[in-house]
Design an enzyme around this catalytic site. Structure first.
Site, PDB file in Angstrom:
ATOM      1  NE  ARG A   1      -4.041  -2.062   2.101  1.00 38.71           N
ATOM      2  CZ  ARG A   1      -3.957  -3.202   2.794  1.00 38.71           C
ATOM      3  NH1 ARG A   1      -2.933  -3.382   3.616  1.00 38.71           N
ATOM      4  NH2 ARG A   1      -4.867  -4.128   2.666  1.00 38.71           N
TER       5      ARG A   1
ATOM      6  CE  LYS B   1      -2.386  13.270 -13.754  1.00 42.38           C
ATOM      7  NZ  LYS B   1      -2.839  13.690 -15.096  1.00 42.38           N
TER       8      LYS B   1
ATOM      9  CD  GLU C   1       3.784  16.677 -21.901  1.00 40.21           C
ATOM     10  OE1 GLU C   1       3.363  17.643 -21.232  1.00 40.21           O
ATOM     11  OE2 GLU C   1       3.067  15.717 -22.213  1.00 40.21           O
TER      12      GLU C   1
ATOM     13  CE  LYS D   1       3.421  17.136 -13.664  1.00 38.31           C
ATOM     14  NZ  LYS D   1       3.693  15.996 -14.567  1.00 38.31           N
TER      15      LYS D   1
ATOM     16  CD  GLU E   1      -5.916  15.173 -13.992  1.00 38.33           C
ATOM     17  OE1 GLU E   1      -4.839  15.413 -14.538  1.00 38.33           O
ATOM     18  OE2 GLU E   1      -6.622  14.192 -14.276  1.00 38.33           O
TER      19      GLU E   1
ATOM     20  NE  ARG F   1      -1.152  16.333 -11.610  1.00 37.71           N
ATOM     21  CZ  ARG F   1      -0.362  15.527 -10.932  1.00 37.71           C
ATOM     22  NH1 ARG F   1      -0.517  15.375  -9.632  1.00 37.71           N
ATOM     23  NH2 ARG F   1       0.594  14.838 -11.536  1.00 37.71           N
TER      24      ARG F   1
ATOM     25  CG  ASN G   1      -4.504  16.130 -18.323  1.00 41.55           C
ATOM     26  OD1 ASN G   1      -3.575  15.349 -18.464  1.00 41.55           O
ATOM     27  ND2 ASN G   1      -5.277  16.124 -17.249  1.00 41.55           N
TER      28      ASN G   1
ATOM     29  CG  HIS H   1      -1.877  15.443 -22.341  1.00 40.62           C
ATOM     30  ND1 HIS H   1      -1.288  16.662 -22.594  1.00 40.62           N
ATOM     31  CD2 HIS H   1      -0.903  14.657 -21.828  1.00 40.62           C
ATOM     32  CE1 HIS H   1      -0.010  16.600 -22.234  1.00 40.62           C
ATOM     33  NE2 HIS H   1       0.248  15.405 -21.772  1.00 40.62           N
TER      34      HIS H   1
ATOM     35  CG  HIS I   1      -3.499  10.509 -23.413  1.00 38.67           C
ATOM     36  ND1 HIS I   1      -3.909  10.809 -22.133  1.00 38.67           N
ATOM     37  CD2 HIS I   1      -2.148  10.594 -23.393  1.00 38.67           C
ATOM     38  CE1 HIS I   1      -2.857  11.059 -21.380  1.00 38.67           C
ATOM     39  NE2 HIS I   1      -1.777  10.950 -22.130  1.00 38.67           N
TER      40      HIS I   1
ATOM     41  CG  HIS J   1       3.270  11.518 -24.312  1.00 39.45           C
ATOM     42  ND1 HIS J   1       1.917  11.266 -24.194  1.00 39.45           N
ATOM     43  CD2 HIS J   1       3.526  12.598 -23.517  1.00 39.45           C
ATOM     44  CE1 HIS J   1       1.378  12.152 -23.367  1.00 39.45           C
ATOM     45  NE2 HIS J   1       2.320  12.970 -22.938  1.00 39.45           N
TER      46      HIS J   1
END
Length: 383
Positions: free
Chosen positions: A130, A152, A194, A242, A252, A256, A260, A263, A267, A279
């Site tokens: 965990r 992330k 990015e 960031k 997010e 946040r 994206n 994206h 994606h 990417h």
């Protein structure tokens, strides 16, 4: 094979950028940073699993030997290169190593590599017992400014990219710029996407720096010391933005989402192309799509859309995609993490440096924006 972590330029004092997200950690930017690793691990850690792609075996072996000399028990987990590493099968392989080596909650994971390594290693750390500590040593520009920072983590499924994951902030990030000296040109250019994204959503100075040095990036890796200073500035500016965003919104829930930008379409493009596109290349096209969508919705000026096309083209990034994949792209976008039920949600700009959201746009608007970036010939992945 030369060690991409070993610096060839005169080292200077590293920059430390603090991230405050559930736990406080530093992103260290500079050269010759491996000496920082034992301090990040701390004296309570006994065992370290180094997760790395096969292409970075020499670097990982060097890090392992250094840790052993420092008194740690260090093991290696070799994963595939690129997006194929982010699978349930590779995840289970890493769990198996941790279990067989009796890793406890006081032990740690170190990732070495690009964004796939940091995404996978972070998820391994988040899920073992965990949650155990993870430190990232990103070796690509993309990973330094994006994947390694912010906590992330995730793996891919047949249904989409990063649909399975967790938020698990690292104990630290070491952005050793010397790793970029052996980075292939197209990997560097993809990483610039990015950085340019950060420029559009939050720091227009980045756009000026990239535009002024586009010719230098085109000649990578035969570049001047001055361009190295620019690269460092770009990395530090991107990480600083960031850090501010994720410190305010780790999970997010609101702010946040601006990270994206480009994206949702990007994606989807990656999924349709079965991750054959880099990417950054996919996000580049995604940003132009989002800009055209905002323009058609009456939110972004023609001049700002043109700026997207100009700066991305200047560094060699793609701004168009094949025109026969709309149905597949739309289906993939509808599985995007930002969607709410059947309602698509996009990060768009009202002006450069002023991001917002566009929720539930009319299907004809979506198709019209696609027509603005569509071309007839088959897609060719960057590089």
């Amino acid at each position: 094979m030369s060690d991409p972590i070993a610096p060839n330029h005169t080292p200077s004092a590293p920059t430390r950028i603090e991230v405050n997200a559930e736990r406080t950690y530093d992103v260290v930017v500079g050269r010759h940073l491996l000496g920082e690793l034992p301090g990040l691990l701390g004296s309570k850690v006994a065992k370290v699993l180094i997760i790395h792609p096969e292409s970075l075996e020499a670097t990982a072996q060097g890090v392992r030997e250094d840790l052993v000399e420092q008194g740690y028990e260090a093991l290696l987990a070799v994963i595939p290169d690129a997006e194929t590493a982010k699978s349930a099968q590779v995840l289970e392989f890493c769990w198996q190593i941790l279990g067989q080596a009796d890793f406890t909650r006081s032990d740690a994971i170190v990732s070495i590599g690009g964004g796939t390594a940091t995404d996978l290693a972070g998820f391994v750390a988040a899920t073992w017992l965990r949650g155990i500590s993870v430190i990232h040593i990103p070796t690509t520009l993309l990973a330094m400014v994006d994947a390694a920072v912010g906590g992330k983590t995730g793996i891919n499924t047949a249904e989409g990219k990063n649909l399975v994951g967790a938020f698990h902030p690292p104990a630290g990030v070491l952005c050793d710029l010397a790793a970029l000296e052996t980075l292939p040109k197209w990997d560097l250019i993809a990483g610039l996407a990015e950085i340019i994204k950060i420029g559009f959503i939050a720091d227009p100075v980045i756009l000026d720096l990239v535009s002024a040095n586009a010719h230098g990036f085109a000649n990578w890796p035969n570049v001047s010391d001055r361009l190295w200073d620019v690269v460092r500035d770009l990395v530090e500016r991107s990480v600083a933005v960031k850090a501010r965003v994720v410190s305010e919104d780790l999970r997010e829930s609101s702010l946040r989402e601006i990270l994206n930008y480009g994206h949702t379409f990007g994606h989807a493009l990656e999924q349709v192309e079965r991750y054959a596109w880099r990417h950054g290349a996919a996000v580049s096209v995604g940003m132009v799509y989002a800009a055209e969508l905002a323009r058609l919705a009456g939110r972004l000026s023609d001049e700002d859309v043109a700026k997207h096309r100009e700066i991305l083209t200047a560094v060699g990034l793609p701004i168009t995609y094949r025109g026969d994949k709309w149905k597949q792209l739309l289906a993939a976008m509808q599985r995007d993490k930002k969607s709410r039920g059947s309602m698509l949600r996009f990060v768009v700009l009202d002006s450069i440096g002023s991001p917002g959201r566009l929720e539930g746009p009319d299907p004809t608007l979506l198709a019209a924006a696609y027509a603005e970036i569509a071309r007839d010939e088959s897609a060719v992945a960057l590089g």
